[in-house]
Design a protein around this motif. Structure first.
Motif, PDB file in Angstrom:
ATOM      1  N   THR A   1      14.553  -7.417  21.165  1.00  0.00           N
ATOM      2  CA  THR A   1      14.275  -6.032  20.793  1.00  0.00           C
ATOM      3  C   THR A   1      14.157  -5.161  22.031  1.00  0.00           C
ATOM      4  OG1 THR A   1      13.079  -6.792  18.827  1.00  0.00           O
ATOM      5  CG2 THR A   1      12.690  -4.524  19.534  1.00  0.00           C
ATOM      6  N   LEU A   2      13.473  -5.664  23.054  1.00  0.00           N
ATOM      7  CA  LEU A   2      13.320  -4.921  24.304  1.00  0.00           C
ATOM      8  C   LEU A   2      14.672  -4.677  24.955  1.00  0.00           C
ATOM      9  CD1 LEU A   2      11.812  -3.761  26.757  1.00  0.00           C
ATOM     10  CD2 LEU A   2      11.626  -6.106  27.616  1.00  0.00           C
ATOM     11  N   VAL A   3      15.492  -5.724  25.045  1.00  0.00           N
ATOM     12  CA  VAL A   3      16.805  -5.599  25.681  1.00  0.00           C
ATOM     13  C   VAL A   3      17.648  -4.544  24.971  1.00  0.00           C
ATOM     14  CG1 VAL A   3      18.985  -6.798  26.135  1.00  0.00           C
ATOM     15  CG2 VAL A   3      16.807  -7.944  26.606  1.00  0.00           C
ATOM     16  N   ASN A   4      17.639  -4.574  23.637  1.00  0.00           N
ATOM     17  CA  ASN A   4      18.419  -3.599  22.874  1.00  0.00           C
ATOM     18  C   ASN A   4      17.910  -2.178  23.092  1.00  0.00           C
ATOM     19  OD1 ASN A   4      20.036  -5.630  21.804  1.00  0.00           O
ATOM     20  ND2 ASN A   4      18.779  -5.872  19.971  1.00  0.00           N
ATOM     21  N   ASP A   5      16.584  -1.989  23.074  1.00  0.00           N
ATOM     22  CA  ASP A   5      16.021  -0.652  23.256  1.00  0.00           C
ATOM     23  C   ASP A   5      16.316  -0.115  24.650  1.00  0.00           C
ATOM     24  OD1 ASP A   5      15.107  -0.763  20.712  1.00  0.00           O
ATOM     25  OD2 ASP A   5      12.976  -0.865  21.203  1.00  0.00           O
ATOM     26  N   LEU A   6      16.165  -0.974  25.669  1.00  0.00           N
ATOM     27  CA  LEU A   6      16.444  -0.543  27.035  1.00  0.00           C
ATOM     28  C   LEU A   6      17.923  -0.218  27.215  1.00  0.00           C
ATOM     29  CD1 LEU A   6      14.222  -2.960  29.163  1.00  0.00           C
ATOM     30  CD2 LEU A   6      13.883  -0.519  28.776  1.00  0.00           C
ATOM     31  N   ARG A   7      18.782  -1.006  26.575  1.00  0.00           N
ATOM     32  CA  ARG A   7      20.219  -0.748  26.689  1.00  0.00           C
ATOM     33  C   ARG A   7      20.585   0.606  26.070  1.00  0.00           C
ATOM     34  NH1 ARG A   7      22.000  -4.918  23.979  1.00  0.00           N
ATOM     35  NH2 ARG A   7      22.129  -6.291  25.797  1.00  0.00           N
ATOM     36  N   ILE A   8      20.018   0.885  24.894  1.00  0.00           N
ATOM     37  CA  ILE A   8      20.298   2.166  24.230  1.00  0.00           C
ATOM     38  C   ILE A   8      19.770   3.332  25.064  1.00  0.00           C
ATOM     39  CG2 ILE A   8      19.774   3.577  22.203  1.00  0.00           C
ATOM     40  CD1 ILE A   8      19.694   0.957  20.582  1.00  0.00           C
ATOM     41  N   ALA A   9      18.522   3.201  25.566  1.00  0.00           N
ATOM     42  CA  ALA A   9      17.932   4.269  26.375  1.00  0.00           C
ATOM     43  C   ALA A   9      18.729   4.482  27.656  1.00  0.00           C
ATOM     44  CB  ALA A   9      16.477   3.926  26.705  1.00  0.00           C
ATOM     45  N   SER A  10      19.165   3.390  28.276  1.00  0.00           N
ATOM     46  CA  SER A  10      19.957   3.494  29.498  1.00  0.00           C
ATOM     47  C   SER A  10      21.287   4.182  29.239  1.00  0.00           C
ATOM     48  CB  SER A  10      20.179   2.102  30.083  1.00  0.00           C
ATOM     49  OG  SER A  10      21.015   2.158  31.214  1.00  0.00           O
ATOM     50  N   HIS A  11      21.911   3.868  28.098  1.00  0.00           N
ATOM     51  CA  HIS A  11      23.201   4.475  27.755  1.00  0.00           C
ATOM     52  C   HIS A  11      23.083   5.988  27.647  1.00  0.00           C
ATOM     53  CE1 HIS A  11      27.039   5.163  25.755  1.00  0.00           C
ATOM     54  NE2 HIS A  11      26.390   5.796  24.788  1.00  0.00           N
ATOM     55  N   PHE A  12      22.056   6.477  26.947  1.00  0.00           N
ATOM     56  CA  PHE A  12      21.900   7.909  26.795  1.00  0.00           C
ATOM     57  C   PHE A  12      21.449   8.574  28.095  1.00  0.00           C
ATOM     58  CE2 PHE A  12      21.888   6.856  22.261  1.00  0.00           C
ATOM     59  CZ  PHE A  12      22.741   7.839  21.782  1.00  0.00           C
ATOM     60  N   ASN A  13      20.673   7.868  28.905  1.00  0.00           N
ATOM     61  CA  ASN A  13      20.288   8.426  30.203  1.00  0.00           C
ATOM     62  C   ASN A  13      21.511   8.626  31.092  1.00  0.00           C
ATOM     63  OD1 ASN A  13      17.610   8.662  29.606  1.00  0.00           O
ATOM     64  ND2 ASN A  13      16.945   6.893  30.798  1.00  0.00           N
ATOM     65  N   ILE A  14      22.389   7.619  31.103  1.00  0.00           N
ATOM     66  CA  ILE A  14      23.614   7.733  31.908  1.00  0.00           C
ATOM     67  C   ILE A  14      24.477   8.890  31.405  1.00  0.00           C
ATOM     68  CG2 ILE A  14      25.781   6.581  32.498  1.00  0.00           C
ATOM     69  CD1 ILE A  14      24.212   3.936  32.492  1.00  0.00           C
ATOM     70  N   THR A  15      24.559   9.024  30.078  1.00  0.00           N
ATOM     71  CA  THR A  15      25.334  10.121  29.499  1.00  0.00           C
ATOM     72  C   THR A  15      24.754  11.472  29.898  1.00  0.00           C
ATOM     73  OG1 THR A  15      25.895   8.716  27.606  1.00  0.00           O
ATOM     74  CG2 THR A  15      26.203  11.089  27.342  1.00  0.00           C
ATOM     75  N   CYS A  16      23.430  11.589  29.855  1.00  0.00           N
ATOM     76  CA  CYS A  16      22.771  12.827  30.263  1.00  0.00           C
ATOM     77  C   CYS A  16      23.014  13.117  31.742  1.00  0.00           C
ATOM     78  CB  CYS A  16      21.280  12.759  29.973  1.00  0.00           C
ATOM     79  SG  CYS A  16      20.841  12.820  28.219  1.00  0.00           S
ATOM     80  N   GLU A  17      22.965  12.077  32.569  1.00  0.00           N
ATOM     81  CA  GLU A  17      23.188  12.257  34.003  1.00  0.00           C
ATOM     82  C   GLU A  17      24.599  12.768  34.286  1.00  0.00           C
ATOM     83  OE1 GLU A  17      22.296   8.421  35.508  1.00  0.00           O
ATOM     84  OE2 GLU A  17      20.113   8.694  35.432  1.00  0.00           O
ATOM     85  N   ARG A  18      25.589  12.207  33.591  1.00  0.00           N
ATOM     86  CA  ARG A  18      26.971  12.636  33.802  1.00  0.00           C
ATOM     87  C   ARG A  18      27.188  14.064  33.313  1.00  0.00           C
ATOM     88  NH1 ARG A  18      29.975   7.047  31.730  1.00  0.00           N
ATOM     89  NH2 ARG A  18      29.465   5.790  33.598  1.00  0.00           N
ATOM     90  N   ALA A  19      26.630  14.365  32.142  1.00  0.00           N
ATOM     91  CA  ALA A  19      26.776  15.719  31.608  1.00  0.00           C
ATOM     92  C   ALA A  19      26.063  16.733  32.500  1.00  0.00           C
ATOM     93  CB  ALA A  19      26.218  15.775  30.186  1.00  0.00           C
ATOM     94  N   ALA A  20      24.901  16.364  33.022  1.00  0.00           N
ATOM     95  CA  ALA A  20      24.153  17.271  33.897  1.00  0.00           C
ATOM     96  C   ALA A  20      24.899  17.522  35.201  1.00  0.00           C
ATOM     97  CB  ALA A  20      22.771  16.685  34.178  1.00  0.00           C
ATOM     98  N   GLN A  21      25.537  16.474  35.710  1.00  0.00           N
ATOM     99  CA  GLN A  21      26.288  16.615  36.953  1.00  0.00           C
ATOM    100  C   GLN A  21      27.438  17.615  36.789  1.00  0.00           C
ATOM    101  OE1 GLN A  21      27.928  12.940  38.406  1.00  0.00           O
ATOM    102  NE2 GLN A  21      28.208  13.723  40.473  1.00  0.00           N
ATOM    103  N   LYS A  22      28.123  17.543  35.646  1.00  0.00           N
ATOM    104  CA  LYS A  22      29.224  18.474  35.388  1.00  0.00           C
ATOM    105  C   LYS A  22      28.726  19.908  35.232  1.00  0.00           C
ATOM    106  CE  LYS A  22      32.278  15.117  33.134  1.00  0.00           C
ATOM    107  NZ  LYS A  22      32.993  14.774  31.870  1.00  0.00           N
ATOM    108  N   ALA A  23      27.545  20.050  34.634  1.00  0.00           N
ATOM    109  CA  ALA A  23      27.008  21.390  34.371  1.00  0.00           C
ATOM    110  C   ALA A  23      26.173  21.928  35.518  1.00  0.00           C
ATOM    111  CB  ALA A  23      26.173  21.366  33.091  1.00  0.00           C
ATOM    112  N   GLY A  24      25.966  21.117  36.554  1.00  0.00           N
ATOM    113  CA  GLY A  24      25.152  21.554  37.678  1.00  0.00           C
ATOM    114  C   GLY A  24      23.676  21.638  37.344  1.00  0.00           C
ATOM    115  N   LEU A  25      23.238  20.760  36.445  1.00  0.00           N
ATOM    116  CA  LEU A  25      21.838  20.744  36.010  1.00  0.00           C
ATOM    117  C   LEU A  25      21.192  19.403  36.332  1.00  0.00           C
ATOM    118  CD1 LEU A  25      22.428  22.334  32.489  1.00  0.00           C
ATOM    119  CD2 LEU A  25      21.505  23.506  34.494  1.00  0.00           C
ATOM    120  N   HIS A  26      19.899  19.326  36.079  1.00  0.00           N
ATOM    121  CA  HIS A  26      19.192  18.055  36.181  1.00  0.00           C
ATOM    122  C   HIS A  26      19.314  17.320  34.834  1.00  0.00           C
ATOM    123  CE1 HIS A  26      17.509  19.691  39.842  1.00  0.00           C
ATOM    124  NE2 HIS A  26      16.930  18.531  40.096  1.00  0.00           N
ATOM    125  N   PRO A  27      19.269  15.986  34.839  1.00  0.00           N
ATOM    126  CA  PRO A  27      19.368  15.241  33.566  1.00  0.00           C
ATOM    127  C   PRO A  27      18.291  15.631  32.565  1.00  0.00           C
ATOM    128  CG  PRO A  27      19.623  13.760  35.431  1.00  0.00           C
ATOM    129  CD  PRO A  27      19.204  15.084  35.995  1.00  0.00           C
TER     130      PRO A  27
END
Length: 527
Positions: A424-450
């Motif tokens: 359960t922990l591995v799955n939750d961390l994987r999902i949270a990490s996936h969305f964090n990475i997505t936010c980081e990439r989107a923020a980089q394109k928009a010139g914002l912080h994640p």
């Protein structure tokens, strides 16, 4: 567990006192309280399960207290629920109080929380008394009908000694008894596989003791002489006895299954749904928790439990669901579907910490609840759904899978629960990490912080959530049911040190993060 390298010769209590003073001084020097005050995000603590190793969490909570770190949300399960209730229930504000939590861990003993193995000694004694009564009753009936001479033992001490040894051999080596037959059959058929010498020796020894007892009893009762007398006087009866024995052996497969079913029903009679009842443990918790103060705490606490009748996770809270749903960043749909209000909040804590196999499930409002670890041991997801921007995830196991020695069915059962919880922990961390990475990439394109990005995916919204895992480098020793005072003190010390490290990391992060509101929405289409 190693002692702190700071003061190798000092006791863990002395080391903890010194480290606490140094940490509080550093917190003041770096103006941490002012940083917390200006931090716009919501801070959560996620406390997982781990039985008696929960003392580690008490140390981490003590570090939060000394850092004066506010906790808006605590999501907890299993022993974490007990720690969370004590931490929030002894506070007057968003900074919890862990002094009582640590004190309770230092006073707890197996007996105080209902871990009492002598109940099984009483059950065994009752079983022995039952069969002793049946055996003596049968002896009296046979004696009254003139069979006393036939049942008289010439060497009773030897016979009863052999009976005790045979019983011990069956008790300890029951699973080894058939092995010698398997080896003999393999040798006879020529299909010789690798023979386990130790197992073969134990099997021969156990069979020798059991067969020796049976032969001794037959000799003591002069079975051969009595059978010859029976054959001479009642040849038909003797022949019938032989035929009956042969038929029982020949038809073993036909009567063994019904007999097994009958024994299953009989053996289930004294068994309970857990090794230990909740009575003592519930009393220990109720005596140390003030339910009114827990409900009045501004810290929103949710205790996860598993509804054994539906198999669904349930989250009890000290805060009404309607209020939780209005908090910033909260997932109202999630809260309405799984958060349950209860009139017995301490009972919910007991239910959340009813470790499967170890403790019986808890009956609450007509439904059976067990440890929340079956569904959400690492309560990262509920913490995020309640609106957390930062989560301190406190675990008693390292992020690497621990190696455990499995000796009994209890060890196997608890290990299986741990595997489920880790997954359960591995799955939750994987999902949270996936969305964090997505936010980081989107923020980089928009010139914002994640932290300034929010992803809209259909009806759900996902934000950047920073996780700070607090866990030992190596999994804490001992099982979920092992109490040891020195190990408890060491766990508290280690938890404090690891918590202190992550708090200082968060201090650096808090100065530069931007949890501004409102966030920039990024809509994604569902495919």
């Amino acid at each position: 567990m190693k002692k702190s390298p700071l003061v190798p010769d000092a006791s863990s209590s002395e080391v903890l006192t010194r480290i606490r003073a140094e940490f509080r001084a550093r917190v003041e020097r770096e103006s941490a309280p002012q940083v917390w005050k200006s931090f716009p995000g919501r801070i959560a603590i996620a406390l997982c399960g781990g039985g008696t190793r929960g003392a580690y969490q008490a140390g981490a909570l003590l570090a939060f207290q000394d850092a004066q770190l506010p906790s808006h949300i605590i999501a907890a399960t299993s022993v974490g629920s007990i720690n969370a209730a004590g931490y929030a229930g002894n506070s007057d504000g968003l900074v919890g109080n862990a002094e009582a939590v640590v004190g309770h861990w230092l006073e707890v003993t197996p007996t105080l929380v209902g871990i009492e193995w002598t109940r099984y000694a009483w059950m065994l004694g009752g079983l022995i008394a039952f069969w002793a009564g049946v055996g003596n009753l049968l002896y009296v009936i046979l004696s009254e009908n003139g069979y006393a001479a036939a049942l008289a033992l010439h060497r009773p001490r030897l016979t009863w000694t052999l009976l005790g040894l045979a019983g011990l051999a069956v008790l300890l080596l029951y699973d080894q008894l058939p092995y010698v037959t398997f080896v003999a059959r393999s040798l006879m058929t020529g299909r010789v596989k690798k023979i386990q010498r130790r197992k073969a020796v134990l099997s021969v020894l156990a069979n020798s003791v059991v067969i020796g007892f049976m032969v001794a009893v037959l000799l003591e009762l002069n079975f051969a002489g009595h059978f010859l007398t029976l054959l001479r006087l009642y040849p038909a009866g003797a022949a019938g006895l032989v035929i009956l024995v042969v038929l029982l052996l020949a038809l073993r497969k036909s009567w063994s299954a019904p007999l097994s079913g009958l024994m299953h029903k009989l053996l289930r009679l004294p068994l309970r749904p857990g090794l230990f009842p909740n009575y003592e443990r519930a009393r220990f918790i109720r005596e140390r928790l003030d339910e009114q103060k827990l409900r009045a705490s501004p810290i929103h606490v949710v205790f996860s439990a598993t509804d054994l009748q539906s198999g669904d996770p349930v989250f009890f809270s000290n805060t009404p669901a309607g209020r939780l749903a209005t908090e910033p960043g909260a997932d109202a749909e999630f809260i309405r579907s799984v958060v349950v209000e209860t009139s017995d909040l301490v009972g919910a804590v007991v239910a959340s910490s009813a470790l499967p196999l170890a403790y019986e499930p808890m009956l609450l409002h007509g439904r059976m609840y067990a440890d929340g670890g079956l569904c959400a041991n690492q309560p990262l997801r509920p913490a995020i759904r309640l609106g957390a921007d930062v989560v301190f995830l406190v675990m008693m196991d390292s992020l690497q899978a621990p190696r455990k020695r499995l000796k009994t069915f209890v060890d196997v059962g608890l290990s299986a629960v741990d595997i489920l919880m880790r997954q359960t922990l591995v799955n939750d961390l994987r999902i949270a990490s996936h969305f964090n990475i997505t936010c980081e990439r989107a923020a980089q394109k928009a010139g914002l912080h994640p932290e300034e990005i929010e992803i809209v995916l259909g009806p759900r919204r996902y934000r950047y959530v920073r996780a700070f895992p607090i866990c030992p480098q190596e999994s804490l020793p001992g099982s979920a049911l092992d109490f040891d005072e020195e190990r408890t003190r060491q766990a508290i010390l280690l938890g404090y040190q690891d918590g202190m490290t992550q708090i200082l990391e968060f201090l650096v992060y808090a100065r530069s993060s931007r949890f501004s509101s409102p966030r920039h929405e990024l809509a994604w289409e569902l495919h």
